[in-house]
Design a protein around this motif. Structure first.
Motif, PDB file in Angstrom:
ATOM      1  N   ILE A  83       0.622  -0.994  -0.176  1.00  0.00           N
ATOM      2  CA  ILE A  83       0.043  -0.067  -0.147  1.00  0.00           C
ATOM      3  C   ILE A  83       1.100   1.477  -0.625  1.00  0.00           C
ATOM      4  CG2 ILE A  83      -1.617   0.966   1.179  1.00  0.00           C
ATOM      5  CD1 ILE A  83      -2.177  -1.533  -0.003  1.00  0.00           C
ATOM      6  N   LYS A  84       0.374   2.411  -0.852  1.00  0.00           N
ATOM      7  CA  LYS A  84       2.012   3.276  -1.062  1.00  0.00           C
ATOM      8  C   LYS A  84       0.887   4.798  -1.113  1.00  0.00           C
ATOM      9  CE  LYS A  84       4.096   1.319  -4.811  1.00  0.00           C
ATOM     10  NZ  LYS A  84       5.527   1.366  -4.416  1.00  0.00           N
ATOM     11  N   ASP A  85       1.231   5.391   0.265  1.00  0.00           N
ATOM     12  CA  ASP A  85       0.383   6.372   0.286  1.00  0.00           C
ATOM     13  C   ASP A  85       0.219   7.743  -0.607  1.00  0.00           C
ATOM     14  OD1 ASP A  85       2.964   8.344   0.502  1.00  0.00           O
ATOM     15  OD2 ASP A  85       3.703   8.532   2.553  1.00  0.00           O
ATOM     16  N   HIS A  86       0.072   8.936  -0.895  1.00  0.00           N
ATOM     17  CA  HIS A  86      -0.263   9.957  -2.412  1.00  0.00           C
ATOM     18  C   HIS A  86       1.034  10.464  -2.643  1.00  0.00           C
ATOM     19  CE1 HIS A  86       0.902  12.103   1.566  1.00  0.00           C
ATOM     20  NE2 HIS A  86       1.176  13.528   0.898  1.00  0.00           N
ATOM     21  N   SER A  87       1.751   9.811  -1.818  1.00  0.00           N
ATOM     22  CA  SER A  87       3.494  10.760  -2.343  1.00  0.00           C
ATOM     23  C   SER A  87       4.088   9.916  -3.371  1.00  0.00           C
ATOM     24  CB  SER A  87       4.057  11.651  -1.592  1.00  0.00           C
ATOM     25  OG  SER A  87       4.982  10.074  -0.932  1.00  0.00           O
ATOM     26  N   GLY A  88       3.546   8.196  -3.466  1.00  0.00           N
ATOM     27  CA  GLY A  88       4.434   6.962  -3.753  1.00  0.00           C
ATOM     28  C   GLY A  88       4.786   6.381  -2.274  1.00  0.00           C
ATOM     29  N   LEU A  89       4.881   6.596  -1.469  1.00  0.00           N
ATOM     30  CA  LEU A  89       6.227   6.193  -0.779  1.00  0.00           C
ATOM     31  C   LEU A  89       5.229   4.638  -0.227  1.00  0.00           C
ATOM     32  CD1 LEU A  89       7.290   9.034   1.136  1.00  0.00           C
ATOM     33  CD2 LEU A  89       8.949   7.323  -0.357  1.00  0.00           C
ATOM     34  N   ASN A  90       6.094   3.340   0.270  1.00  0.00           N
ATOM     35  CA  ASN A  90       5.374   2.411   0.866  1.00  0.00           C
ATOM     36  C   ASN A  90       5.576   2.338   2.071  1.00  0.00           C
ATOM     37  OD1 ASN A  90       5.897   1.163  -1.700  1.00  0.00           O
ATOM     38  ND2 ASN A  90       7.739  -0.499  -0.781  1.00  0.00           N
ATOM     39  N   ARG A  91       3.805   1.921   2.663  1.00  0.00           N
ATOM     40  CA  ARG A  91       3.379   2.911   3.776  1.00  0.00           C
ATOM     41  C   ARG A  91       3.159   0.970   4.264  1.00  0.00           C
ATOM     42  NH1 ARG A  91       5.697   6.701   5.877  1.00  0.00           N
ATOM     43  NH2 ARG A  91       5.183   8.566   4.302  1.00  0.00           N
ATOM     44  N   TRP A  92       2.813   0.227   3.993  1.00  0.00           N
ATOM     45  CA  TRP A  92       2.128  -1.110   5.170  1.00  0.00           C
ATOM     46  C   TRP A  92       2.120  -1.815   3.778  1.00  0.00           C
ATOM     47  CZ3 TRP A  92      -1.482   2.826   5.496  1.00  0.00           C
ATOM     48  CH2 TRP A  92      -2.829   1.873   4.864  1.00  0.00           C
ATOM     49  N   THR A  93       2.585  -3.583   4.109  1.00  0.00           N
ATOM     50  CA  THR A  93       2.218  -4.302   3.273  1.00  0.00           C
ATOM     51  C   THR A  93       0.785  -5.626   3.724  1.00  0.00           C
ATOM     52  OG1 THR A  93       4.090  -6.076   3.768  1.00  0.00           O
ATOM     53  CG2 THR A  93       4.087  -4.503   1.844  1.00  0.00           C
ATOM     54  N   TRP A  94       0.436  -6.027   2.908  1.00  0.00           N
ATOM     55  CA  TRP A  94      -0.213  -7.244   3.933  1.00  0.00           C
ATOM     56  C   TRP A  94      -0.334  -8.691   3.017  1.00  0.00           C
ATOM     57  CZ3 TRP A  94      -3.913  -3.601   1.692  1.00  0.00           C
ATOM     58  CH2 TRP A  94      -4.594  -4.418   0.357  1.00  0.00           C
ATOM     59  N   GLY A  95      -0.055  -9.601   3.922  1.00  0.00           N
ATOM     60  CA  GLY A  95       0.250 -11.090   3.054  1.00  0.00           C
ATOM     61  C   GLY A  95      -0.893 -12.306   3.089  1.00  0.00           C
ATOM     62  N   PHE A  96      -2.263 -11.798   3.463  1.00  0.00           N
ATOM     63  CA  PHE A  96      -3.225 -12.533   4.077  1.00  0.00           C
ATOM     64  C   PHE A  96      -4.816 -11.262   3.881  1.00  0.00           C
ATOM     65  CE2 PHE A  96      -6.581 -14.854   6.537  1.00  0.00           C
ATOM     66  CZ  PHE A  96      -6.653 -16.092   6.376  1.00  0.00           C
ATOM     67  N   GLU A  97      -5.896 -11.847   2.892  1.00  0.00           N
ATOM     68  CA  GLU A  97      -6.824 -11.307   2.536  1.00  0.00           C
ATOM     69  C   GLU A  97      -7.708 -12.467   2.178  1.00  0.00           C
ATOM     70  OE1 GLU A  97      -8.014  -8.492  -1.219  1.00  0.00           O
ATOM     71  OE2 GLU A  97      -6.463  -9.550  -1.270  1.00  0.00           O
ATOM     72  N   PHE A  98      -8.853 -12.012   2.691  1.00  0.00           N
ATOM     73  CA  PHE A  98     -10.511 -12.681   2.676  1.00  0.00           C
ATOM     74  C   PHE A  98     -11.587 -12.672   2.809  1.00  0.00           C
ATOM     75  CE2 PHE A  98      -9.972 -13.241   6.978  1.00  0.00           C
ATOM     76  CZ  PHE A  98     -11.114 -12.658   7.459  1.00  0.00           C
ATOM     77  N   GLN A  99     -12.327 -13.300   2.031  1.00  0.00           N
ATOM     78  CA  GLN A  99     -14.039 -12.359   1.761  1.00  0.00           C
ATOM     79  C   GLN A  99     -14.793 -12.954   2.473  1.00  0.00           C
ATOM     80  OE1 GLN A  99     -14.380 -11.396  -2.303  1.00  0.00           O
ATOM     81  NE2 GLN A  99     -13.107  -9.713  -2.164  1.00  0.00           N
ATOM     82  N   LYS A 100     -15.223 -12.225   3.255  1.00  0.00           N
ATOM     83  CA  LYS A 100     -16.626 -12.734   4.263  1.00  0.00           C
ATOM     84  C   LYS A 100     -17.838 -12.156   3.527  1.00  0.00           C
ATOM     85  CE  LYS A 100     -18.805 -15.709   7.382  1.00  0.00           C
ATOM     86  NZ  LYS A 100     -18.285 -17.246   7.663  1.00  0.00           N
ATOM     87  N   ASN A 101     -18.802 -12.564   3.019  1.00  0.00           N
ATOM     88  CA  ASN A 101     -20.604 -11.517   3.152  1.00  0.00           C
ATOM     89  C   ASN A 101     -20.145 -10.208   2.512  1.00  0.00           C
ATOM     90  OD1 ASN A 101     -21.361 -13.866   4.770  1.00  0.00           O
ATOM     91  ND2 ASN A 101     -21.041 -12.601   6.731  1.00  0.00           N
ATOM     92  N   ARG A 102     -19.481 -10.019   1.483  1.00  0.00           N
ATOM     93  CA  ARG A 102     -19.363  -9.495   0.510  1.00  0.00           C
ATOM     94  C   ARG A 102     -17.888  -8.125   1.148  1.00  0.00           C
ATOM     95  NH1 ARG A 102     -24.489  -6.829  -1.494  1.00  0.00           N
ATOM     96  NH2 ARG A 102     -24.585  -6.363   0.612  1.00  0.00           N
TER      97      ARG A 102
END
Length: 51
Positions: A6-25
């Motif tokens: 995830i990058k901020d408005h100036s293009g700098l990396n701010r955080w990452t994620w490595g696990f994502e899921f969806q439930k109930n939309r």
């Protein structure tokens, strides 16, 4: 597992994620900026919402 950066408005990396899921939309992501002291709480939350 794919990691996302995830990058901020100036293009700098701010955080990452490595696990994502969806439930109930809804999309959920676990960031890599977690702390080991929170693992128990995250695991409890995941068990509740992934079942």
């Amino acid at each position: 597992m794919e990691a996302y950066i995830i990058k901020d408005h100036s293009g700098l990396n701010r955080w990452t994620w490595g696990f994502e899921f969806q439930k109930n939309r809804y999309s959920f992501a676990i960031t890599t900026q977690g702390y080991s002291r929170n693992d128990e709480y995250v695991q409890r939350w995941l068990r509740k919402y992934l079942n």
